[in-house]
Design a protein around this motif. Structure first.
Motif, mmCIF file in Angstrom:
data_model
loop_
_atom_site.group_PDB
_atom_site.id
_atom_site.type_symbol
_atom_site.label_atom_id
_atom_site.label_comp_id
_atom_site.label_asym_id
_atom_site.label_seq_id
_atom_site.Cartn_x
_atom_site.Cartn_y
_atom_site.Cartn_z
ATOM 1 N N VAL A 97 25.576 -13.129 -40.123
ATOM 2 C CA VAL A 97 24.823 -12.481 -41.202
ATOM 3 C C VAL A 97 24.137 -13.534 -42.063
ATOM 4 C CG1 VAL A 97 25.014 -11.051 -43.263
ATOM 5 C CG2 VAL A 97 26.331 -10.461 -41.211
ATOM 6 N N GLU A 98 24.883 -14.592 -42.408
ATOM 7 C CA GLU A 98 24.285 -15.658 -43.216
ATOM 8 C C GLU A 98 23.120 -16.322 -42.484
ATOM 9 O OE1 GLU A 98 25.376 -20.050 -45.094
ATOM 10 O OE2 GLU A 98 27.015 -18.729 -44.439
ATOM 11 N N LEU A 99 23.274 -16.532 -41.184
ATOM 12 C CA LEU A 99 22.213 -17.176 -40.420
ATOM 13 C C LEU A 99 20.954 -16.312 -40.395
ATOM 14 C CD1 LEU A 99 21.114 -19.413 -38.662
ATOM 15 C CD2 LEU A 99 22.243 -18.351 -36.688
ATOM 16 N N ALA A 100 21.120 -15.013 -40.175
ATOM 17 C CA ALA A 100 19.956 -14.123 -40.168
ATOM 18 C C ALA A 100 19.250 -14.151 -41.515
ATOM 19 C CB ALA A 100 20.391 -12.700 -39.817
ATOM 20 N N GLU A 101 20.004 -14.137 -42.585
ATOM 21 C CA GLU A 101 19.398 -14.175 -43.922
ATOM 22 C C GLU A 101 18.647 -15.486 -44.152
ATOM 23 O OE1 GLU A 101 22.654 -11.293 -46.201
ATOM 24 O OE2 GLU A 101 22.900 -13.480 -46.259
ATOM 25 N N ARG A 102 19.237 -16.583 -43.716
ATOM 26 C CA ARG A 102 18.573 -17.890 -43.864
ATOM 27 C C ARG A 102 17.258 -17.938 -43.082
ATOM 28 N NH1 ARG A 102 20.939 -22.548 -45.736
ATOM 29 N NH2 ARG A 102 23.139 -22.465 -46.368
ATOM 30 N N LEU A 103 17.299 -17.463 -41.849
ATOM 31 C CA LEU A 103 16.106 -17.506 -41.015
ATOM 32 C C LEU A 103 14.990 -16.649 -41.601
ATOM 33 C CD1 LEU A 103 17.694 -17.402 -37.448
ATOM 34 C CD2 LEU A 103 16.443 -19.317 -38.479
ATOM 35 N N VAL A 104 15.316 -15.487 -42.090
ATOM 36 C CA VAL A 104 14.312 -14.615 -42.696
ATOM 37 C C VAL A 104 13.718 -15.279 -43.937
ATOM 38 C CG1 VAL A 104 13.994 -12.433 -43.943
ATOM 39 C CG2 VAL A 104 15.214 -12.472 -41.759
ATOM 40 N N ASP A 105 14.562 -15.911 -44.738
ATOM 41 C CA ASP A 105 14.073 -16.583 -45.942
ATOM 42 C C ASP A 105 13.147 -17.764 -45.603
ATOM 43 O OD1 ASP A 105 15.443 -14.858 -47.579
ATOM 44 O OD2 ASP A 105 17.126 -16.215 -47.939
ATOM 45 N N PRO A 108 7.811 -18.031 -41.696
ATOM 46 C CA PRO A 108 6.454 -18.014 -42.252
ATOM 47 C C PRO A 108 6.142 -16.671 -42.903
ATOM 48 C CG PRO A 108 6.447 -18.900 -40.017
ATOM 49 C CD PRO A 108 7.814 -18.351 -40.257
ATOM 50 N N GLY A 109 5.372 -16.733 -43.966
ATOM 51 C CA GLY A 109 4.963 -15.518 -44.663
ATOM 52 C C GLY A 109 3.589 -15.694 -45.262
ATOM 53 N N ALA A 110 2.911 -14.595 -45.505
ATOM 54 C CA ALA A 110 1.587 -14.634 -46.121
ATOM 55 C C ALA A 110 1.320 -13.298 -46.780
ATOM 56 C CB ALA A 110 0.512 -14.935 -45.072
ATOM 57 N N PRO A 111 0.587 -13.306 -47.890
ATOM 58 C CA PRO A 111 0.257 -12.034 -48.550
ATOM 59 C C PRO A 111 -0.469 -11.093 -47.603
ATOM 60 C CG PRO A 111 -0.333 -13.918 -49.935
ATOM 61 C CD PRO A 111 0.024 -14.475 -48.596
ATOM 62 N N GLY A 112 -0.030 -9.859 -47.613
ATOM 63 C CA GLY A 112 -0.680 -8.841 -46.804
ATOM 64 C C GLY A 112 -0.219 -8.756 -45.366
ATOM 65 N N ARG A 113 0.622 -9.681 -44.951
ATOM 66 C CA ARG A 113 1.143 -9.638 -43.575
ATOM 67 C C ARG A 113 2.583 -9.144 -43.598
ATOM 68 N NH1 ARG A 113 -2.449 -9.601 -39.617
ATOM 69 N NH2 ARG A 113 -0.525 -9.357 -38.431
ATOM 70 N N ASP A 277 2.888 -22.737 -40.104
ATOM 71 C CA ASP A 277 2.546 -23.018 -41.492
ATOM 72 C C ASP A 277 1.337 -23.943 -41.625
ATOM 73 O OD1 ASP A 277 4.689 -21.463 -42.371
ATOM 74 O OD2 ASP A 277 6.084 -23.155 -42.319
ATOM 75 N N HIS A 278 0.973 -24.645 -40.567
ATOM 76 C CA HIS A 278 -0.228 -25.482 -40.620
ATOM 77 C C HIS A 278 -1.469 -24.644 -40.891
ATOM 78 C CE1 HIS A 278 1.346 -29.424 -39.382
ATOM 79 N NE2 HIS A 278 2.125 -28.785 -38.534
ATOM 80 N N ALA A 279 -1.431 -23.384 -40.464
ATOM 81 C CA ALA A 279 -2.598 -22.510 -40.635
ATOM 82 C C ALA A 279 -2.315 -21.336 -41.566
ATOM 83 C CB ALA A 279 -3.056 -21.976 -39.272
ATOM 84 N N GLY A 280 -1.096 -21.207 -42.060
ATOM 85 C CA GLY A 280 -0.751 -20.057 -42.884
ATOM 86 C C GLY A 280 -0.795 -18.752 -42.121
ATOM 87 N N VAL A 282 0.994 -15.820 -39.795
ATOM 88 C CA VAL A 282 2.302 -15.204 -39.568
ATOM 89 C C VAL A 282 2.262 -14.444 -38.248
ATOM 90 C CG1 VAL A 282 4.062 -13.643 -40.473
ATOM 91 C CG2 VAL A 282 2.620 -14.959 -42.052
ATOM 92 N N PRO A 283 3.123 -14.787 -37.298
ATOM 93 C CA PRO A 283 3.171 -14.027 -36.041
ATOM 94 C C PRO A 283 3.916 -12.715 -36.236
ATOM 95 C CG PRO A 283 4.879 -15.690 -36.038
ATOM 96 C CD PRO A 283 4.110 -15.880 -37.328
ATOM 97 N N ASP A 284 3.847 -11.858 -35.236
ATOM 98 C CA ASP A 284 4.637 -10.628 -35.251
ATOM 99 C C ASP A 284 6.045 -10.876 -34.732
ATOM 100 O OD1 ASP A 284 2.383 -8.817 -35.982
ATOM 101 O OD2 ASP A 284 1.608 -9.551 -34.072
ATOM 102 N N ILE A 285 6.166 -11.833 -33.841
ATOM 103 C CA ILE A 285 7.451 -12.206 -33.244
ATOM 104 C C ILE A 285 7.493 -13.736 -33.198
ATOM 105 C CG2 ILE A 285 8.937 -12.048 -31.202
ATOM 106 C CD1 ILE A 285 7.458 -9.475 -30.427
#
Length: 452
Positions: A97-105, A108-113, A277-280, A282-285
Motif C-alpha cells: 500500500v505504501e509503495l503504491a501511494e509513493r509511486l502515484v505521488d 508524472p502529472g500535468a494540468p488537465g491530464r 518529465d523532460h516534455a511535461g 503524461v502517459p495513460d499507462i
C-alpha cells in the motif's frame, strides 16, 4: 556431486547454468563475484586472479544506490522479521500500500491530464509491459472497440523478452528477430531523430510520418508504446523530448492510449525523475522497474489512470486478467519503499548532473578513435558507439584490468553507473572504457604504448 564440488565455481557454473544472451558453453567467459560494496565488485577469475572494479553497469541499470546500502539493508531486515511473502489475491499488506501511494505521488502529472492513480505490482519489467499491453486491449474492448488489438511502436525499441513485449520491440534490428512466426504483427514508425543532431525540420518530418502511420492503422490500434527520450537495449538512442509531445497528440487524435516504458529511464537516470518529465507529457499507462528496489530484488509496476482502471473493471471480464504468484512481494515492496525514500530526498538530481559532467569530459577522448562512430551522454548514461560490433570478451577483460566492470553489447560500450559514484569513480570508469576500446578496437595501445 562430490566430483563437481571439487571443480572451481566457474567450471561448475559452465556445466549447469545458462547465462543471459549466451550459449551453454564450457568456454563461456565468466568472473566470480566474491563481494560487493558501494560501487565496487570484488571479482575472481578462473585462474585465481582477483580484481576490485567499479561497477559501471549498476547491475543492468538497477543498483542506483550501490551495494550494501545501509538504508536498504535495514529495510530488508525489518521486513524479514515480520514476513517475507504472502499471496496478493484477497490479501494486502503495508509495504504494498505504501509503495503504491509513493509511486502515484511521484508519477508524472500535468494540468488537465488524468493522473496515474492505479498501480499493478508485477515481478519483472517484461511482465509490467505484458500487463500494460493487456490493459490497453481490455480498455479498448470495454470501450466498444474490440477490433483494436495491435500496437504502434517505434523502430529501435526494446521492451522485454516475454512474447507480447517482444512483439513491440524492433522487428528487424532487435534481438528477437529469431521468432518472426511467433510474434504479433504490430505497426512500427521510424525511430525519432537523434537528439544531438535533430533539427526542427527533422522532428516535423518524423511527426508527419508518425501521424500518417497512426491514421492508416488507427482502427486496429489499441495504444502507442515507447521508451521515452532514451531507447535502451535497442541502441542507447537518445531523441528529442518534443517527440513525446507529438506522441501524446497523435494518441489523443486517434483514440489510442499512450504507454511509456520507463523501466530503464525512470527514477532519475536521464536527469529528470521520469523521462516523461523532460516534455511535461503524461502517459495513460507507465511501466517502471529495474531501479525500483535499488537492485536488491526483482519488482516492477504498471501505473494507469483511474479512467482506464474503471473501464476495464466494468468490462465483460470484470478484472485485469493477470496475476503473478509473487505479485506485491512484501520483502521487495519494503526495499522499494526505502529506495524511493532515498530518491525523495532529492540528492539524486545533483548526483546525476555531477555524473553527466564527468562522463562528458571523460569520454571525449574516444571521439578521436577511428573505430568510434559516436560518443554521447544523457543524464547518468555514457555511450561509446563503434562502427563495428564490440568484441565483448576482449573489451570487458581489458576494462577489468583498468578496474572497471562493463558489459558491452552490439556496437556499444556504455555505462550507467550508480548515483553514489564519486567524481573519482566516474574518472576511473571513463578512463577504463576509453582504454579498453583503444586497446581492443583502435590500435592506440600498439601505436602509443600508453594503454592496454
Amino acid at each position: 556431486m562430490t566430483g563437481e564440488a571439487q571443480l572451481g565455481l566457474i567450471q561448475r557454473d559452465r556445466a549447469r547454468l545458462w547465462h543471459p544472451y549466451a550459449p551453454a558453453s564450457p568456454d563461456l567467459p565468466l568472473w566470480e563475484v566474491e563481494a560487493a560494496d558501494g560501487v565496487r565488485l570484488q571479482l575472481r577469475g578462473e585462474d585465481g586472479t582477483r580484481h576490485e572494479v567499479v561497477d559501471a553497469m549498476s547491475s543492468w541499470w538497477s543498483a542506483i544506490h550501490g551495494y550494501r546500502h545501509p538504508v536498504l539493508d535495514a529495510a530488508a531486515r525489518r521486513q524479514l522479521e515480520t514476513f517475507s511473502h504472502v499471496m496478493f489475491g484477497g490479501l494486502t499488506h503495508a509495504p504494498a500500500v505504501e509503495l503504491a501511494e509513493r509511486l502515484v505521488d511521484m508519477a508524472p502529472g500535468a494540468p488537465g491530464r488524468p493522473a496515474l492513480e492505479r498501480v499493478f505490482l508485477a515481478d519483472s519489467g517484461s511482465v509490467a509491459v505484458e500487463v500494460a499491453l493487456k490493459l490497453a486491449v481490455q480498455f479498448q474492448t470495454a470501450s466498444g472497440y474490440p477490433q483494436r488489438q495491435r500496437f504502434l511502436s517505434i523502430r529501435g525499441g526494446y521492451h522485454g523478452d516475454t512474447f507480447a513485449a517482444m512483439g513491440v520491440c524492433d522487428p528487424v534490428d532487435g534481438m528477437h528477430c529469431a521468432f518472426p512466426g511467433l510474434l504479433a504483427g504490430n505497426v512500427f514508425a521510424p525511430r525519432p531523430p537523434a537528439a544531438a543532431s535533430a533539427t526542427p525540420e527533422s522532428i516535423r518530418a518524423w511527426e508527419s510520418e508518425l501521424e500518417e502511420i497512426a491514421a492508416a492503422h488507427s482502427g486496429e490500434l489499441a495504444a502507442i508504446i515507447v521508451e521515452p527520450v532514451l531507447q535502451g537495449a535497442g541502441g542507447m538512442h537518445a531523441y528529442p523530448a518534443e517527440c513525446l509531445t507529438a506522441l501524446r497528440q497523435v494518441a489523443d487524435r486517434h483514440g489510442l492510449l499512450l504507454i511509456f516504458d520507463e523501466i530503464a529511464t525512470g527514477f532519475g537516470r536521464t536527469g529528470e525523475l521520469f523521462a516523461a518529465d523532460h516534455a511535461g507529457v503524461v502517459p495513460d499507462i507507465m511501466c517502471v522497474g529495474k531501479a525500483l528496489t535499488g537492485g536488491y530484488l526483482t519488482l516492477a509496476a504498471t501505473l494507469c489512470t483511474g479512467e482506464i482502471a474503471a473501464m476495464v473493471s466494468a468490462g465483460r471480464a470484470g478484472a485485469l486478467l493477470h496475476g503473478p504468484t509473487f505479485m506485491g512481494n512484501p520483502l521487495a515492496c519494503a526495499v522499494a519503499n526505502a529506495s524511493l525514500g532515498i530518491i525523495d530526498d532529492g540528492g539524486w538530481r545533483a548526483d546525476v548532473a555531477r555524473i553527466n559532467a564527468g562522463l562528458v569530459a571523460g569520454l571525449a577522448p574516444a571521439r578521436e578513435f577511428g573505430a568510434v562512430r559516436d560518443v554521447r551522454t544523457i543524464g547518468a548514461v555514457g555511450v561509446i558507439e563503434l562502427h563495428d560490433d564490440v568484441d565483448v570478451t576482449a573489451v570487458s577483460s581489458a576494462a577489468i584490468r583498468h578496474g572497471v566492470w562493463v558489459r558491452p553489447f552490439r556496437n556499444l560500450v556504455y555505462t550507467m553507473p550508480p548515483y553514489i559514484s564519486t567524481a573519482a569513480d566516474i574518472d576511473q570508469i571513463t578512463a577504463g572504457m576509453t582504454a579498453a576500446v583503444a586497446h581492443v578496437h583502435d590500435g592506440v595501445a600498439a601505436r602509443s604504448g600508453g594503454v592496454g
